[in-house]
Design a protein around this motif. Structure first.
Motif, PDB file in Angstrom:
ATOM      1  N   THR A  93       0.776  -0.761  -0.322  1.00  0.00           N
ATOM      2  CA  THR A  93      -0.196  -0.269   0.127  1.00  0.00           C
ATOM      3  C   THR A  93       0.822   1.248  -0.188  1.00  0.00           C
ATOM      4  O   THR A  93       1.909   1.590   0.928  1.00  0.00           O
ATOM      5  N   VAL A  94       0.877   2.588  -0.724  1.00  0.00           N
ATOM      6  CA  VAL A  94       1.257   3.374  -1.268  1.00  0.00           C
ATOM      7  C   VAL A  94       0.596   4.724  -1.411  1.00  0.00           C
ATOM      8  O   VAL A  94      -0.550   4.813  -2.131  1.00  0.00           O
ATOM      9  N   SER A  95       0.566   5.512  -0.559  1.00  0.00           N
ATOM     10  CA  SER A  95      -1.193   6.393  -0.416  1.00  0.00           C
ATOM     11  C   SER A  95      -0.070   7.763  -2.038  1.00  0.00           C
ATOM     12  O   SER A  95       1.137   7.775  -1.560  1.00  0.00           O
ATOM     13  N   THR A  96      -1.374   7.718  -2.503  1.00  0.00           N
ATOM     14  CA  THR A  96      -0.835   9.003  -3.616  1.00  0.00           C
ATOM     15  C   THR A  96      -1.160  10.371  -3.066  1.00  0.00           C
ATOM     16  O   THR A  96      -0.133  11.542  -3.407  1.00  0.00           O
ATOM     17  N   THR A  97      -1.115  10.666  -1.958  1.00  0.00           N
ATOM     18  CA  THR A  97      -1.159  12.218  -0.614  1.00  0.00           C
ATOM     19  C   THR A  97       0.176  12.818  -0.949  1.00  0.00           C
ATOM     20  O   THR A  97      -0.395  13.292  -0.821  1.00  0.00           O
ATOM     21  N   TYR A  98       0.651  11.464  -0.475  1.00  0.00           N
ATOM     22  CA  TYR A  98       1.998  11.940   0.561  1.00  0.00           C
ATOM     23  C   TYR A  98       2.930  11.950  -0.116  1.00  0.00           C
ATOM     24  O   TYR A  98       3.984  11.705   0.861  1.00  0.00           O
ATOM     25  N   ASN A  99       3.081  11.180  -1.633  1.00  0.00           N
ATOM     26  CA  ASN A  99       4.284  10.746  -2.138  1.00  0.00           C
ATOM     27  C   ASN A  99       4.069  11.394  -3.302  1.00  0.00           C
ATOM     28  O   ASN A  99       3.356  12.296  -4.339  1.00  0.00           O
ATOM     29  N   GLU A 100       5.105  11.211  -4.097  1.00  0.00           N
ATOM     30  CA  GLU A 100       5.689  11.481  -5.704  1.00  0.00           C
ATOM     31  C   GLU A 100       5.828  10.482  -6.710  1.00  0.00           C
ATOM     32  O   GLU A 100       6.360   9.089  -5.966  1.00  0.00           O
ATOM     33  N   PRO A 101       4.769  10.756  -7.456  1.00  0.00           N
ATOM     34  CA  PRO A 101       5.200   9.797  -8.778  1.00  0.00           C
ATOM     35  C   PRO A 101       6.216   9.150  -9.016  1.00  0.00           C
ATOM     36  O   PRO A 101       6.899   7.778  -8.865  1.00  0.00           O
ATOM     37  N   PHE A 102       7.512  10.007  -9.672  1.00  0.00           N
ATOM     38  CA  PHE A 102       8.526   9.151 -10.056  1.00  0.00           C
ATOM     39  C   PHE A 102       9.647   7.926  -8.478  1.00  0.00           C
ATOM     40  O   PHE A 102       9.767   7.674  -9.197  1.00  0.00           O
ATOM     41  N   HIS A 103       9.734   8.859  -7.486  1.00  0.00           N
ATOM     42  CA  HIS A 103       9.568   7.813  -6.204  1.00  0.00           C
ATOM     43  C   HIS A 103       9.118   6.806  -6.166  1.00  0.00           C
ATOM     44  O   HIS A 103       9.752   5.508  -6.098  1.00  0.00           O
ATOM     45  N   VAL A 104       7.741   6.429  -6.320  1.00  0.00           N
ATOM     46  CA  VAL A 104       6.870   5.954  -6.307  1.00  0.00           C
ATOM     47  C   VAL A 104       7.135   4.590  -7.527  1.00  0.00           C
ATOM     48  O   VAL A 104       7.080   3.393  -6.973  1.00  0.00           O
ATOM     49  N   ALA A 105       7.553   5.228  -8.604  1.00  0.00           N
ATOM     50  CA  ALA A 105       6.986   4.024  -9.805  1.00  0.00           C
ATOM     51  C   ALA A 105       9.108   3.227  -9.644  1.00  0.00           C
ATOM     52  O   ALA A 105       8.938   2.269 -10.210  1.00  0.00           O
ATOM     53  N   ARG A 106       9.451   4.226  -8.862  1.00  0.00           N
ATOM     54  CA  ARG A 106      10.600   3.462  -9.326  1.00  0.00           C
ATOM     55  C   ARG A 106      10.809   2.403  -8.283  1.00  0.00           C
ATOM     56  O   ARG A 106      11.387   1.169  -8.208  1.00  0.00           O
ATOM     57  N   LYS A 107      10.616   2.408  -6.415  1.00  0.00           N
ATOM     58  CA  LYS A 107      10.550   1.739  -5.805  1.00  0.00           C
ATOM     59  C   LYS A 107       9.585   0.542  -6.134  1.00  0.00           C
ATOM     60  O   LYS A 107      10.440  -0.890  -6.188  1.00  0.00           O
ATOM     61  N   GLU A 152      -4.000  11.873 -11.142  1.00  0.00           N
ATOM     62  CA  GLU A 152      -2.728  13.008 -11.654  1.00  0.00           C
ATOM     63  C   GLU A 152      -1.289  11.540 -11.500  1.00  0.00           C
ATOM     64  O   GLU A 152      -0.673  11.088 -12.935  1.00  0.00           O
ATOM     65  N   PHE A 153      -1.504  11.248 -10.124  1.00  0.00           N
ATOM     66  CA  PHE A 153      -0.130  10.412 -10.239  1.00  0.00           C
ATOM     67  C   PHE A 153      -0.513   9.379 -10.647  1.00  0.00           C
ATOM     68  O   PHE A 153       1.129   8.988 -11.275  1.00  0.00           O
ATOM     69  N   VAL A 154      -1.337   7.854 -11.158  1.00  0.00           N
ATOM     70  CA  VAL A 154      -1.459   7.186 -11.602  1.00  0.00           C
ATOM     71  C   VAL A 154      -0.634   7.367 -13.037  1.00  0.00           C
ATOM     72  O   VAL A 154      -0.213   6.422 -13.831  1.00  0.00           O
ATOM     73  N   ASP A 155      -1.176   8.921 -13.747  1.00  0.00           N
ATOM     74  CA  ASP A 155      -1.282   8.866 -15.318  1.00  0.00           C
ATOM     75  C   ASP A 155       0.463   8.736 -15.168  1.00  0.00           C
ATOM     76  O   ASP A 155       1.231   8.346 -16.948  1.00  0.00           O
ATOM     77  N   VAL A 156       0.731   9.264 -14.314  1.00  0.00           N
ATOM     78  CA  VAL A 156       2.570   9.866 -14.411  1.00  0.00           C
ATOM     79  C   VAL A 156       3.008   8.898 -13.921  1.00  0.00           C
ATOM     80  O   VAL A 156       4.295   8.617 -15.185  1.00  0.00           O
ATOM     81  N   ALA A 157       3.126   7.298 -13.337  1.00  0.00           N
ATOM     82  CA  ALA A 157       3.494   6.559 -12.947  1.00  0.00           C
ATOM     83  C   ALA A 157       3.567   5.796 -14.014  1.00  0.00           C
ATOM     84  O   ALA A 157       4.579   4.774 -14.336  1.00  0.00           O
ATOM     85  N   ILE A 158       2.452   5.371 -14.695  1.00  0.00           N
ATOM     86  CA  ILE A 158       2.707   4.811 -15.651  1.00  0.00           C
ATOM     87  C   ILE A 158       3.357   4.868 -17.370  1.00  0.00           C
ATOM     88  O   ILE A 158       3.934   4.183 -17.701  1.00  0.00           O
ATOM     89  N   LYS A 159       3.204   6.497 -17.252  1.00  0.00           N
ATOM     90  CA  LYS A 159       4.305   6.554 -18.006  1.00  0.00           C
ATOM     91  C   LYS A 159       5.357   6.712 -16.929  1.00  0.00           C
ATOM     92  O   LYS A 159       6.549   6.452 -18.440  1.00  0.00           O
ATOM     93  N   LEU A 160       6.185   7.274 -16.677  1.00  0.00           N
ATOM     94  CA  LEU A 160       7.371   6.147 -16.007  1.00  0.00           C
ATOM     95  C   LEU A 160       7.707   5.075 -16.108  1.00  0.00           C
ATOM     96  O   LEU A 160       8.972   4.407 -17.297  1.00  0.00           O
ATOM     97  N   TRP A 161       6.773   4.168 -15.871  1.00  0.00           N
ATOM     98  CA  TRP A 161       7.066   2.889 -16.087  1.00  0.00           C
ATOM     99  C   TRP A 161       7.154   2.263 -16.928  1.00  0.00           C
ATOM    100  O   TRP A 161       7.982   1.274 -18.022  1.00  0.00           O
ATOM    101  N   ASP A 162       6.047   2.765 -18.839  1.00  0.00           N
ATOM    102  CA  ASP A 162       6.245   2.307 -20.303  1.00  0.00           C
ATOM    103  C   ASP A 162       7.671   3.397 -20.813  1.00  0.00           C
ATOM    104  O   ASP A 162       8.006   3.283 -22.059  1.00  0.00           O
ATOM    105  N   SER A 163       8.720   4.642 -19.447  1.00  0.00           N
ATOM    106  CA  SER A 163       9.622   5.031 -20.166  1.00  0.00           C
ATOM    107  C   SER A 163      10.655   4.726 -20.999  1.00  0.00           C
ATOM    108  O   SER A 163      11.268   4.912 -22.220  1.00  0.00           O
ATOM    109  N   TRP A 164      11.145   2.809 -20.720  1.00  0.00           N
ATOM    110  CA  TRP A 164      11.666   2.356 -21.226  1.00  0.00           C
ATOM    111  C   TRP A 164      11.548   1.328 -21.992  1.00  0.00           C
ATOM    112  O   TRP A 164      10.479   0.391 -21.375  1.00  0.00           O
TER     113      TRP A 164
END
Length: 444
Positions: A93-107, A152-164
């Motif tokens: 479980t990870v909150s989108t309210t108190y995190n940033e997309p780049f950190h979460v996508a990387r983890k 928006e957070f999840v949209d960004v995370a998906i873009k980051l996972w797909d960036s490679w």
């Protein structure tokens, strides 16, 4: 195609019952011992369960004098559990309210690589006001605002996972080319909440993206799940309520242009097991007797977003506002208030009912009786599987694996061995292509 039952082990401290730590079947000192959780992971994998699930909150609970249920940061703990298991999925479980997309996508990409493709993200928006003050805020954002940010957070995370892209890594030692930079993409996201250039600094994981899970049944939560979720963790007390939620979610998933069969619904169930029904009910009564009222009232106050301290335990709940007007966990608020009203419960009776599952169904009985309930909901359009919430750990999970799982297998409802390696394969879900892959860019 034959439907397959999905079972997820929801791990929490030494048990889901809020008084489990006081019961002689548990050792509360193990809540900070990684070997305890490694033992639980091995038990769950022995039962061929789909996944492990860890909840999380970003503040100390309402009354740590009497209990604290979550200790370890879940992604860190799941990385250690990945090292002692081979097949079982790992959902944090990870909150989108108190995190940033780049950190979460990387983890999550890191966990997916470390585990060989077993990572899942339970997306929450944080329901507790007390979390806000740990993150430079004086108050919690409004419910609708949290879900707008989450989208928006999840949209960004998906873009980051797909960036490679999947074939971006070349490893051409002769030419000195590590990666094909034409297949590594900036995401160049600019939105109301986030500005993220990308790309992610870790290549695409074995699953492409982690399994996306959503927990909650409010209108905003259900709409969010219809758009993004591949599994939904939910809470309903009756078969009729379960069927209603299941049908409505599938309707909204289809309306969003997605296949409803690719979104799995897993209500929570807390099985209190005994060799006879009387033994199971006796154990349930033992646990209820150990509830600390001060702690339980604080928990209930948090669920309702209203301070109940000092009210008579043998009296009813006070007059409460309508569900859509509170900033608490809205679906749980509605479940709890409807339960109290439907059964005319006093506050004391209500905290006793909630102590075992915080609003999830508690079923006390024999392994066959628990299996009957699982089969009923699975076959009658209320669930694709269940979040198993043992009241005490590790024994409650071992009892479920050793006594309920064999019954489910004998009825042809559950696997006898793993047929895949990734979490997506366990759930029967496809591996998504990168948005940048050639096949994804061809017009329909």
């Amino acid at each position: 195609m034959t439907r397959t039952l999905h079972l997820n082990a929801f791990l929490m401290g030494v048990g889901h019952h809020e008084a489990a730590w006081r019961h002689p079947r548990t050792d509360p000192r193990r809540v900070t011992d990684v070997r305890h959780f490694q033992e639980l992971a091995r038990i769950a994998e022995r039962g061929t369960l789909d996944s492990l699930f860890l909840a999380d909150g970003l503040s100390v609970g309402p009354n740590p004098r009497h209990n604290i249920q979550a200790v370890f940061e879940p992604l860190t703990l799941l990385a250690s559990l990945a090292a002692v298991t081979e097949h079982i999925g790992l959902i944090a479980t990870v909150s989108t309210t108190y995190n940033e997309p780049f950190h979460v996508a990387r983890k999550f990409a890191s966990l997916d690589h470390l585990s060989g493709g077993r990572a899942g993200w339970n997306i929450v928006t944080s329901a507790q006001e007390r979390e806000a003050v740990n993150f430079n805020r004086d108050s919690h954002p409004a419910h609708a605002d949290r879900y707008r940010r989450a989208a928006e957070f999840v949209d960004v995370a998906i873009k980051l996972w797909d960036s490679w892209e999947d074939d971006a890594l070349v490893f051409d030692t002769t030419a000195g080319v590590f990666a094909d930079t034409d297949r590594v993409h900036e995401v160049a996201h600019r939105g109301p909440e986030f500005q993220v250039r990308g790309p992610l600094n870790i290549p695409r994981g074995p699953q492409g993206r982690p399994l996306l899970v959503q927990a909650g049944s409010s209108p905003d939560g259900t709409a969010f799940a219809a758009r993004y979720a591949e599994a939904v963790f939910t809470a309903q007390q009756t078969l009729a309520d379960g069927q209603s939620f299941y049908a409505e979610l599938r309707r909204q998933v289809a309306a969003a242009g997605r296949d409803p069969d690719l979104v799995k619904v897993l209500p929570g169930i807390a099985p209190v097991l005994g060799g006879t029904e009387a033994e199971a009910r006796a154990l349930a009564a033992e646990l209820e007797e150990l509830i600390v009222p001060d702690y339980a009232v604080a928990q209930l106050s948090g669920m309702l977003g209203i301070d109940l301290t000092g009210l008579p335990l043998d009296g009813p709940l006070p007059e409460l506002p309508a569900a859509g007007t509170v900033q608490a966990h809205q679906s749980r608020y509605q479940l709890v208030t409807e339960l109290a009203r439907r059964e005319q419960l006093t506050i004391r009776q209500l905290i006793g009912r909630l102590g075992g599952g915080r609003g999830h169904r508690v079923v006390a009985g024999t392994p066959e009786q628990v299996a009957d309930q699982i089969e009923l909901w699975f076959t009658q359009g209320a669930a694709d599987g269940f979040n198993i919430m043992p009241p005490h750990l590790p024994g409650g999970l071992a009892d479920f694996v050793d006594h309920v799982v064999p019954v489910l297998r004998s009825r042809g409802l559950f696997r006898t061995e793993y047929s895949g390696r990734t979490l997506r394969e366990h759930y029967g879900l496809p591996r998504p292509a990168s948005a940048y892959a050639a096949s994804a860019l061809v017009p329909a």
